[in-house]
Design a protein around this motif. Structure first.
Motif, short mmCIF file in Angstrom:
data_model
loop_
_atom_site.label_atom_id
_atom_site.label_comp_id
_atom_site.label_asym_id
_atom_site.label_seq_id
_atom_site.Cartn_x
_atom_site.Cartn_y
_atom_site.Cartn_z
N VAL A 90 -9.17 -6.22 0.68
CA VAL A 90 -8.52 -6.55 -0.59
C VAL A 90 -9.33 -7.57 -1.41
CG1 VAL A 90 -7.06 -8.43 0.27
CG2 VAL A 90 -6.21 -6.92 -1.53
N HIS A 97 -16.38 -2.52 -1.19
CA HIS A 97 -14.96 -2.18 -1.12
C HIS A 97 -14.77 -0.67 -0.97
CE1 HIS A 97 -11.21 -0.80 -3.13
NE2 HIS A 97 -10.70 -1.66 -2.30
N ARG A 101 -12.81 0.95 2.10
CA ARG A 101 -11.53 1.57 1.74
C ARG A 101 -11.50 3.04 2.16
NH1 ARG A 101 -6.80 0.86 -1.91
NH2 ARG A 101 -6.12 2.94 -2.43
N GLY A 248 0.85 -5.29 6.08
CA GLY A 248 2.00 -4.42 6.25
C GLY A 248 3.20 -5.11 6.86
N THR A 251 5.36 -8.16 3.78
CA THR A 251 5.73 -7.41 2.58
C THR A 251 6.85 -6.41 2.87
OG1 THR A 251 3.88 -5.98 3.18
CG2 THR A 251 3.51 -7.52 1.37
N ARG A 299 -7.34 -12.16 -9.64
CA ARG A 299 -8.65 -11.64 -10.00
C ARG A 299 -9.44 -12.77 -10.64
NH1 ARG A 299 -6.78 -8.12 -7.28
NH2 ARG A 299 -6.68 -5.89 -7.73
N ALA A 349 4.64 -2.86 -7.95
CA ALA A 349 4.83 -3.55 -6.67
C ALA A 349 3.66 -3.31 -5.72
CB ALA A 349 6.13 -3.11 -6.01
N HIS A 355 -7.60 -0.98 -5.97
CA HIS A 355 -7.06 -1.70 -4.80
C HIS A 355 -5.60 -1.35 -4.54
CE1 HIS A 355 -10.35 -4.52 -3.88
NE2 HIS A 355 -10.60 -4.48 -5.18
N CYS A 357 -2.20 -0.44 -3.13
CA CYS A 357 -1.84 -0.59 -1.71
C CYS A 357 -2.19 0.66 -0.88
CB CYS A 357 -0.34 -0.86 -1.60
SG CYS A 357 0.19 -1.02 0.11
#
Ligand code: HEM
Length: 406
Positions: A90, A97, A101, A248, A251, A299, A349, A355, A357
């Motif tokens: 993240v 990334h 990812r 995970g 949240t 950011r 959300a 990025h 989720c």
């Protein structure tokens, strides 16, 4: 009211928040959105509250970087927390990334996630049986917090008798991500990273010796990498396993806890969901929008940019307020109303862009199974005392919620 709202926006300082703010941040978010949507804070950072400004920021990884090396160096020094956060998916930009990812998304395939449902149902039903036997519950400890840690434990196939420390490690590492980090919180976070890494080294070694079923075991898939031969390095593998557990855990606990408390506080919507259990999917989306468990993103600008009518210089740290954007009336009609049938519901959300989720399918599945089954089993549940907030601004949820099951 307007003058009050202007004052509220003018006085806003993320480093000095009132107890009222932790209880209900939404009047402040609204005041900021309406009066100073690109708010310059006393520490020189910028706080965004408008939906469109968040989307613009999330979608432009070139001007708005997620790389935290410069920002975290003075915050953490040369510590395990620094190494952990700067190696996590993240907090990196393309191209590194993109590579990591792809490997993680490949391991979290829709098939692997869908295959987890029977185990989640079994786990949830076991917790509900224990609550029924007890006759009441503490909604967070007895239910919401017990689900995600087990689910992520299953995802990485961590042996059951080795799971006990996972939750505390995770909370200690996430606690050190708050805007202000006292020395004792940093010390706990650093020890948690060190202990967690030591544990994972042994787990990965065992899994290398004895691989699991790659269809179900995400750790085995992460170790094996892609058919093309692309793999995570040892450091990337270990830190991103910690990150998956952390990302995970709290949240999703908060999605379940916030969701059940919000239903209780909106009895009309609660009854509507009891009468129409098929609405669980849109209901979960509305819970994610209305009480987003992850309220803030970050950011940093890499170049001079125009945003919301303001010019931001390179190197400006930005906080993206998901909780405020998700109640922006420009995007959501009657945003302060909790409506379990809301469609469309393009909430942030899970953020958006590069990025977004990586675990949202799993979070949605856990939320739907947990909340639907709790409601079906205990339709008359009610809070039996005052819920206690976690006292955190980034992760919005409860520490404890005393609950009668009717
Ligand atoms: C309700 C539960 C959840 C919420 C609200 C949530 C929210 C978010 C948000 C807002 C981001 C973007 C962060 C940013 O770029 O600033 C994110 C990223 C991420 N989440 Fe989640 N998450 C949840 C559950 C999960 C679960 C269950 C997993 C893992 C199984 C997970 C894994 C990840 C990963 C790996 C990323 C990083 C993606 C990237 O940087 O490319 N999340 N999550």
């Amino acid at each position: 009211m307007n003058a009050d709202a202007r004052q509220l926006a003018a006085n806003f300082n993320l480093e000095r928040l009132s107890p009222e703010f932790y209880d209900d941040p939404y009047p402040t978010y609204r005041a900021l959105r309406e009066n100073e949507p690109v708010k310059r804070l006393p520490n020189g950072t910028v706080f965004l509250t408008r939906y469109d400004d968040l989307v613009t920021t999330y979608k432009n990884t070139k001007s708005f970087s997620s790389d935290k090396k410069t920002e975290f160096a003075p915050k953490y020094g040369d510590t395990p927390l620094y190494e952990h956060h700067t190696t996590s998916l993240v907090f990196n930009d393309p191209p590194s990334h993109t590579r990591v990812r792809r490997l993680i998304m490949g391991a979290l395939s829709p098939r692997a996630i869908a295959g987890m449902e029977p185990d989640i149902v079994k786990l949830v039903d076991g917790l509900l049986d224990a609550i029924a036997a007890k006759g009441s519950c503490e909604l967070i400890d007895d239910f919401a917090a017990s689900i995600p840690i087990e689910v992520i434990g299953n995802l990485l196939d961590v042996p059951h008798d080795e799971r006990a420390p996972l939750r505390d490690w995770s909370l200690a590492i996430l606690g050190a991500l708050e805007p202000v980090v006292p020395a004792d919180v940093a010390a706990r976070g650093n020890k948690a990273v060190t202990d967690f890494l030591a544990y994972l080294r042994t787990l990965v070694e065992r899994r290398r010796q004895q691989p699991g079923n790659p269809e179900r075991d995400v750790l085995t898939r992460l170790i094996q990498g892609e058919e093309s031969g692309e793999r995570l390095t040892e450091k990337e593998l270990l830190h991103n396993c910690i990150f998956l557990l952390n990302a995970g855990h709290e949240t999703t606990t908060n999605l379940i806890g916030n969701g059940l408390v919000t239903l209780h506080r909106n009895p009309g919507e609660k009854q509507r969901l009891i009468d129409n259990p098929g609405m669980i999917k849109t209901a979960v989306e509305e819970m994610l929008r209305y009480e987003s468990s992850n309220q803030l993103g970050n950011r940093i600008t890499t170049e001079r940019v125009e945003l919301g009518g303001e010019t931001l210089e390179p190197g400006t740290s930005i906080t993206l307020c998901i909780g405020a954007a998700n109640r922006d009336p420009e995007q959501f009609p009657e945003p302060e109303t909790f409506d379990i049938a809301r469609t469309p519901n393009r909430h942030l959300a899970f953020a958006t862009g590069a990025h977004q989720c990586a675990g949202m399918a799993l979070a949605r599945l856990e939320g739907a199974v947990a909340i639907a089954r709790f409601l079906a089993r205990f339709p008359d549940y009610a809070l039996s005392g005052r819920p206690v907030r976690g006292g955190r601004v980034r992760f919005r949820g409860f520490l404890s919620v005393p609950c009668a099951i009717g």
